[in-house]
Write a protein that holds these residues in place. Structure first.
Motif, PDB file in Angstrom:
ATOM      1  N   LEU A 261       0.767  -5.644  -3.222  1.00  0.00           N
ATOM      2  CA  LEU A 261       0.293  -4.842  -2.095  1.00  0.00           C
ATOM      3  C   LEU A 261      -0.131  -5.743  -0.930  1.00  0.00           C
ATOM      4  O   LEU A 261       0.221  -5.493   0.233  1.00  0.00           O
ATOM      5  CB  LEU A 261      -0.883  -3.972  -2.536  1.00  0.00           C
ATOM      6  CG  LEU A 261      -1.560  -3.149  -1.431  1.00  0.00           C
ATOM      7  CD1 LEU A 261      -0.652  -1.988  -1.013  1.00  0.00           C
ATOM      8  CD2 LEU A 261      -2.919  -2.633  -1.901  1.00  0.00           C
ATOM      9  N   MET A 262      -0.873  -6.780  -1.241  1.00  0.00           N
ATOM     10  CA  MET A 262      -1.339  -7.671  -0.181  1.00  0.00           C
ATOM     11  C   MET A 262      -0.173  -8.387   0.493  1.00  0.00           C
ATOM     12  O   MET A 262      -0.194  -8.610   1.707  1.00  0.00           O
ATOM     13  CB  MET A 262      -2.331  -8.690  -0.754  1.00  0.00           C
ATOM     14  CG  MET A 262      -3.663  -8.077  -1.181  1.00  0.00           C
ATOM     15  SD  MET A 262      -4.662  -7.505   0.229  1.00  0.00           S
ATOM     16  CE  MET A 262      -5.290  -9.085   0.825  1.00  0.00           C
TER      17      MET A 262
ATOM     18  N   ILE B  20      -8.629  -6.827   4.626  1.00  0.00           N
ATOM     19  CA  ILE B  20      -7.912  -5.677   5.192  1.00  0.00           C
ATOM     20  C   ILE B  20      -8.719  -5.060   6.337  1.00  0.00           C
ATOM     21  O   ILE B  20      -8.172  -4.727   7.401  1.00  0.00           O
ATOM     22  CB  ILE B  20      -7.636  -4.634   4.095  1.00  0.00           C
ATOM     23  CG1 ILE B  20      -6.637  -5.195   3.073  1.00  0.00           C
ATOM     24  CG2 ILE B  20      -7.115  -3.331   4.698  1.00  0.00           C
ATOM     25  CD1 ILE B  20      -6.586  -4.400   1.785  1.00  0.00           C
TER      26      ILE B  20
ATOM     27  N   ALA C 268      -3.005   0.008   2.594  1.00  0.00           N
ATOM     28  CA  ALA C 268      -3.641  -0.997   1.747  1.00  0.00           C
ATOM     29  C   ALA C 268      -5.108  -0.674   1.510  1.00  0.00           C
ATOM     30  O   ALA C 268      -5.611  -0.818   0.388  1.00  0.00           O
ATOM     31  CB  ALA C 268      -3.500  -2.375   2.394  1.00  0.00           C
TER      32      ALA C 268
ATOM     33  N   ARG D  16       1.633  -7.525  10.063  1.00  0.00           N
ATOM     34  CA  ARG D  16       0.871  -6.339   9.648  1.00  0.00           C
ATOM     35  C   ARG D  16       0.991  -5.257  10.706  1.00  0.00           C
ATOM     36  O   ARG D  16       1.368  -5.517  11.840  1.00  0.00           O
ATOM     37  CB  ARG D  16      -0.605  -6.723   9.476  1.00  0.00           C
ATOM     38  CG  ARG D  16      -0.832  -7.871   8.506  1.00  0.00           C
ATOM     39  CD  ARG D  16      -1.854  -8.859   8.987  1.00  0.00           C
ATOM     40  NE  ARG D  16      -2.004  -9.963   8.049  1.00  0.00           N
ATOM     41  CZ  ARG D  16      -3.048 -10.786   8.018  1.00  0.00           C
ATOM     42  NH1 ARG D  16      -4.045 -10.618   8.884  1.00  0.00           N
ATOM     43  NH2 ARG D  16      -3.108 -11.771   7.158  1.00  0.00           N
TER      44      ARG D  16
ATOM     45  N   ARG E  76       1.501  -5.583   2.756  1.00  0.00           N
ATOM     46  CA  ARG E  76       0.707  -4.976   3.829  1.00  0.00           C
ATOM     47  C   ARG E  76      -0.175  -5.952   4.588  1.00  0.00           C
ATOM     48  O   ARG E  76      -0.540  -5.681   5.736  1.00  0.00           O
ATOM     49  CB  ARG E  76      -0.174  -3.868   3.238  1.00  0.00           C
ATOM     50  CG  ARG E  76       0.574  -2.740   2.552  1.00  0.00           C
ATOM     51  CD  ARG E  76       1.651  -2.142   3.443  1.00  0.00           C
ATOM     52  NE  ARG E  76       2.043  -0.804   3.011  1.00  0.00           N
ATOM     53  CZ  ARG E  76       3.030  -0.106   3.551  1.00  0.00           C
ATOM     54  NH1 ARG E  76       3.737  -0.632   4.545  1.00  0.00           N
ATOM     55  NH2 ARG E  76       3.342   1.102   3.112  1.00  0.00           N
TER      56      ARG E  76
END
Length: 548
Positions: free
Chosen positions: A451-452, A503, A468, A460, A455
């Protein structure tokens, strides 16, 4: 800015000080990389120092550093030029005072390493100097060709082990910082032999390294799980610049193999970057071509991979002298031969990978954090040296300089504080907590890293960051309150906490600057020449942050 990160409790585990063994020392250093061990070596021999390392002391990001240490060692080079190169790479967010201090101290600190037994490469009796991206002059001191970190750490570890005043606990997990009455008092640790224990100290130095394991593609070893970032956050310490993760442009990319860093010095010696069609593409993106700073090269590689729909690009050294290349990069030569690749003839497949966490514990020019009694140095800290993008080979330099400066400040603190008298306080009392169903930690770790990478990777956008945030919030809700009894569980909790902070900061910074690239805000905005700082408001409360 308010960040909806659940912080269900102050400590990852409940404990009763009356039921645990207690250890006492003057200084506890958490982490055994260049910053931590240089700090330990700088504390006067009259003080007792305990170094706690998560793995073997030789296992750190510092040991894996290939390129070298930047410093003005050539009479034809200028300190002012190194300062200018660092400020330029940092895209307006460097602390000019810190840059000046670090760059000016660099030559003396490098010579100290020689005095400690580090054998740097030489040419005709003089220290050999290489050049890397973003530098206007050859000023990179290196050792064993491309194994600088290993040689430096060999010397420093040997010195630390020889000091009677320094003890090293290896394979010992630091679970949390101990705080009471607004001051850091020590650390809670665990290992298989001792179980849990409380280590009380007059000064605590956090030097836990980075956060590369939050991403699927990374140059970092498995221990780089952002433990220091998360434990500092739980303790109420201010963090800064958490949106800035630097991606190294060239990581060996072979399906099914571990990822290996291929040093920037390869491009410094003249290697080209080519796409799957053989096109040398860097001049299309930047007039400095392969010698552009890391943020520019990584973003160009990502763009070219998207354009060609190919999972990697290639390093080409075939036009360079073969004997020189093998002698200059013996470690990379051995590595590639293991995959049936000849670096002097073959195209070497590479892609970017998470490499260096710029954000971390906010510190001043002495390494003091916002929490009394806690200092931080190296990758876990945010000193202001790197700004929005770290200049190549300034990381070992930062650890070296700030490790020494922290030690000087800690020594002054010990002298000023006088004899130590401590009544052990009841910091936390064990309470019954709900046990949840077994959790597949390996699957969760892989999911978070994927995921990281998708996203929070090189590029980004708002939609991806919101997705995320939702997913990490969901994981946080059932993972952070869970009682784990081993390092794997605590590491996941630390990774989730740090990921959520990263995030949130990335979503807040609505511009592209340095390593933070927003597809929906592709330009730098002068209004964003400021830092985003984050600090937990306390257990059971939503943490808060601010930009300044």
């Amino acid at each position: 800015m308010t960040i909806p990160l659940p912080l269900p409790r102050r400590y990852l585990v409940d404990f009763d000080p009356r039921e645990l063994p207690h250890h006492f020392t003057d200084v506890v250093v958490v982490g055994g990389g260049i910053a931590g061990l240089r700090a330990a070596l700088g504390v006067p021999a009259s003080a007792r120092v305990l170094v706690v390392t998560k793995d073997e002391v030789r296992e750190s990001n510092s040991s894996y550093a290939q390129g070298g240490i930047a410093g003005v060692m050539d009479p034809e080079d200028r300190v002012e030029d190194h300062i200018a190169d660092t400020l330029s790479a940092g895209k307006g967010l460097c602390d000019a005072h810190v840059v000046d201090v670090v760059v000016r101290e660099a030559p003396d600190r490098i010579r100290e390493l020689m005095d400690l037994g580090t054998h740097f490469d030489t040419v005709d009796g003089h220290v050999a100097l290489g050049r890397e991206g973003g530098h206007s002059h050859a000023r990179i001191v290196h050792a064993l060709g491309d194994e600088t970190g290993r040689e430096i750490m060999r010397a420093i570890i040997g010195q630390a082990r020889a000091r009677k005043s320094v003890r090293i606990w290896q394979n010992c997990t630091t679970v949390d910082l101990l705080t009471l009455d607004g001051r850091c008092r020590g650390v809670l640790v665990w290992d298989k032999r001792r179980g849990f224990a409380l280590v009380w100290a007059r000064a605590v130095v956090l030097a836990t390294g980075g956060a590369g394991q939050l991403f699927r593609e990374t140059t970092n070893p498995s221990i780089a799980t952002a433990d220091g970032h998360a434990m500092a956050y739980r303790a109420g310490v201010e963090l800064r610049d958490m949106e800035f993760m630097q991606f190294h442009p060239t990581v060996l990319y072979l399906a099914g193999s571990a990822r290996h860093l291929l040093t920037e010095a390869l491009r410094g010696e003249g290697a080209y970057l080519r796409d799957c069609h053989g096109h040398r593409f860097m001049p299309d993106y930047d007039p400095r071509a392969e010698l552009a700073p890391r943020d520019a090269v990584s973003q160009a590689i990502a763009a070219q991979m998207a354009k060609t729909r190919h999972p990697n690009v290639y390093l080409d050294l075939s036009h360079l002298d073969a004997d020189f290349i093998r002698g200059r990069f013996p470690g990379i030569d051995r590595l590639c031969r293991g995959f049936d690749l000849d670096i002097t003839r073959d195209l070497i497949p590479v892609c970017p990978g998470a490499h260096y966490m710029i954000g971390g514990v906010t510190v001043d020019d002495r390494g003091r954090s916002s929490l009394d009694g806690l200092w931080a140095a190296g990758e876990v800290s945010s000193s202001g040296l790197h700004g929005a993008n770290r200049l190549a080979s300034n990381s070992l330099l930062e650890g070296l300089v700030f490790g020494a400066r922290v030690a000087e400040d800690v020594a002054a603190h010990l002298d000023a504080s006088g004899p130590w008298q401590l009544e052990v306080p009841p910091i936390a009392i064990a309470t019954a907590r709900e046990r949840r169903p077994a959790i597949d930690l390996d699957d969760l770790r892989k999911s978070l890293r994927a995921l990281m990478w998708r996203r929070m990777g090189i590029t980004r956008d708002a939609e991806g960051l919101a997705d995320a945030a939702r997913q990490v919030d969901r994981w946080c809700r059932y993972i952070l309150p869970h009682d784990f009894d081993d390092p794997a569980g605590w590491a996941i909790q630390n990774m989730l906490t740090t990921a959520r902070l990263m995030i949130a900061a990335a979503a807040e910074r609505t511009e592209s600057r340095g390593v933070h690239s927003r597809a929906d805000y592709p330009a730098a905005d002068p209004a964003w020449l400021r830092h985003i700082t984050l600090r937990a408001s306390g257990a059971s409360e939503a943490p808060t942050g601010r930009s300044r």
